[in-house]
Design a protein around this motif. Sequence first.
Motif, PDB file in Angstrom:
ATOM      1  N   GLY A 451       0.822  -1.205   0.000  1.00  0.00           N
ATOM      2  CA  GLY A 451       0.000   0.000   0.000  1.00  0.00           C
ATOM      3  C   GLY A 451       0.855   1.253   0.000  1.00  0.00           C
ATOM      4  N   SER A 452       0.439   2.226   0.789  1.00  0.00           N
ATOM      5  CA  SER A 452       1.055   3.547   0.775  1.00  0.00           C
ATOM      6  C   SER A 452       2.422   3.583   1.456  1.00  0.00           C
ATOM      7  N   LEU A 453       3.399   4.208   0.777  1.00  0.00           N
ATOM      8  CA  LEU A 453       4.727   4.391   1.367  1.00  0.00           C
ATOM      9  C   LEU A 453       4.669   5.334   2.561  1.00  0.00           C
ATOM     10  N   LYS A 454       3.915   6.402   2.426  1.00  0.00           N
ATOM     11  CA  LYS A 454       3.780   7.358   3.530  1.00  0.00           C
ATOM     12  C   LYS A 454       3.263   6.658   4.779  1.00  0.00           C
ATOM     13  N   THR A 455       2.290   5.774   4.570  1.00  0.00           N
ATOM     14  CA  THR A 455       1.673   5.073   5.695  1.00  0.00           C
ATOM     15  C   THR A 455       2.657   4.150   6.389  1.00  0.00           C
ATOM     16  N   VAL A 456       3.452   3.413   5.620  1.00  0.00           N
ATOM     17  CA  VAL A 456       4.391   2.485   6.252  1.00  0.00           C
ATOM     18  C   VAL A 456       5.465   3.249   7.024  1.00  0.00           C
ATOM     19  N   VAL A 457       5.860   4.410   6.526  1.00  0.00           N
ATOM     20  CA  VAL A 457       6.838   5.228   7.254  1.00  0.00           C
ATOM     21  C   VAL A 457       6.238   5.693   8.579  1.00  0.00           C
TER      22      VAL A 457
END
Length: 755
Positions: A451-457
């Motif tokens: 999914g979202s890179l921002k979310t995993v960060v």
Amino acid sequence: MNAFLKFMKRNYKIVALVVLLAGALFGFTMIPGQKENDPDKDKLLIELLTYVIEKGHYNPAAIDDTFSKGVYKDYLENIDPSKRFFTQADINEFSKYETQLDDQINNRDLSFFYLTYGRLQQRIKEANSFYKDILAKPFDFKADESFNTDYEKMPFAKDDAELRDRWRKQLKLSVLSSVADKEKMQDAPAEDKLKDKEKGFSDEKALEAKPGADVNKTKANGEKKSFTELEKEARESTLKSLNDYFDFVGDLKQEEWFSIYMNAIAERFDPHTYYFAPDDKDKFDTSMRGSLEGIGARLQKKNDFVEISELIPGGPAWRGKELEQGDLIMKVAQGKDQPVDISGMRLDDVVKKIKGPKGTEVRLTVKKVDGSVKTIAITREVVEIEETYAKSSIVKKGGKTYGVIYLPKFYIDFENQDNRDAAKDVAAEVDHLKAQGVDGIVMDLRDNGGGSLKTVVDIAGLFIEKGPVVQVRSRAEDGKPSDKPEVLTDNDPKVHYDGPLVVLINNFSASASEIFAAAIQDYNRGLILGSKQSYGKGTVQNIIDLNRFVRGSTFGNLGALKTTTQKFYRINGGSTQREGVKSDIIMPDKYSYIEIGERDSDNALPWDKIAQAPYKPFKNNFAPAIANSKKRIAESAEFKLMDENAKFLSERKDDNNYSLNIDKFKADAAKIEVAAKKFKALGKYNSNLTFDALPYEKEKFKNDPALAEKKKDWYESLGKDAYVNEALNVLDDLQPKGGKTASTEAKKETRIKTR
């Protein structure tokens, strides 16, 4: 501008640059008048495809003789995967193009496509004329002959006579396996018949050649049907299925076959570069959205069949635990109707057959990753979106309280920030668990496709102090991978949770899941448990509309291209591509001895390494916990049986030869059934732990009994999950001395040493 916004800006520039450069190259008006089979349009598509990939792909492969051989092999496998149309004479004629396709692609020469397309249409008509003759009379099941279903290793038929005989044997196996199933159902006790009817057919690879068998096994008066009657029924159902198949193939247009050729070219660059034919992009999006109604599965084309790319958490397929990511759908049946062979069908046509009204049944004949074939019955439902979000549970074990957070995807809505965000949801679940005084948390990322890179960060930032989480490498202006990767960083110094942490992964944990697991592992913040390694997808894709490259075109919709534009790297510098994330503690599963994931693709981008980002790992000593867990797993009867099952499935995967003598066929099937019987105990495991809802959810349940019932099913499944139980055992081993968490002590030590 923070690191993530810089990353997004660069990502956009990749697509924008390709479009800008194309303006001068393709800025002309096409020939007036649109034809159904227009070679000028086909040539333009080839040129667009290679141009966009050359300018936009992260690291495009050279279009040379090696590339040509790959396209040649993949294309023929895609249009004749069972080798039931072309003969060796055809292949001898085609083979002169094996090392010439690179030149044809560069010169927009479509001679090979037109030759193979014309020959395929001829061969399809010929097969259409003789399969009915084969099925018109009973087979001799006393003859001592066999048929091997390993089509990949099977040579092409040497001539027309051998090809016809191959059809005869394939159809004979189809009918034989159907008759054997029918007889077995007639002889089974009533309660077994009900179970078999609910589950579908048994695990038999012979079903690969079988268009299907109905569930009406006895006469209206309850008497058993004779072998002659059953054999006739099986031939009739096989004939109907093939009639449907040839009707479908006959309706395919040349442009649809050309799309297969386009993708044989596109997918040689890497498995995730794909051409969407005109209108297929819209149909694909519709199928993705529509999959939330029906069985709850996302689908994608995979050669001649359709692959399960994702199971929607909470959906009927997910709850049934039989259908799995990576399964190939071969046939679809509506309730008790005969299965329809979907080989070669368009994705949207397959979706239409699988979708249906709530409460109705669909039966899918699927080829499992281990090579076995199984028919799975699923009752369609409307999938609740709520079930696709993060959720948590608490459990008491050994005087301690632990929490489990299940995250099915790293979701976010960039267009509406008020909508659900996985990072906010996981932070809230952590807060709820902390309020209950949990002594450790299990983060369950099994089957999480990313999914979202921002979310995993952001989610990784909940468990670490500020620092880098992932590195993203793009293509530089000179066309090579950049030497200066973007480093996406958690800038919040607050540690939301500093207690013992275990991350559960499996073979299908991919992309963003691998970034999270890798960050936790590199920081030495927690332990990774599960499959030998995760999926190994360390790349980013963008979808580019090909219509943006041509002004004044009268060719209509030119379609779109999904291409790989970037690559992920761990903060230690290693790529997650191919290798994935290796578990600190490996637990056996059914795929332990089967290559699965990105590493199983010969055209996947390679693993490599760049410089590590500056970060400070925690000083946790996990060695004792790892040793204890390995000892428990080695001594566990449950995990020993799982390992035996994995070996059994691996051996069965390569067993493709079937006797066409009915007595030998039944004897072989009986041996397999006896060997597999011991593994049924795997479905009876129970940890006898009681998983429960958190107080805030119990308040919700008072007004939503349906939600309570669904969550109850999840809690019960956690209690029957040996992997979750071992994760809790590991958390118990991580319990600190003196009442303080191991991570708190480690962080304090780190601060003292770095002042």
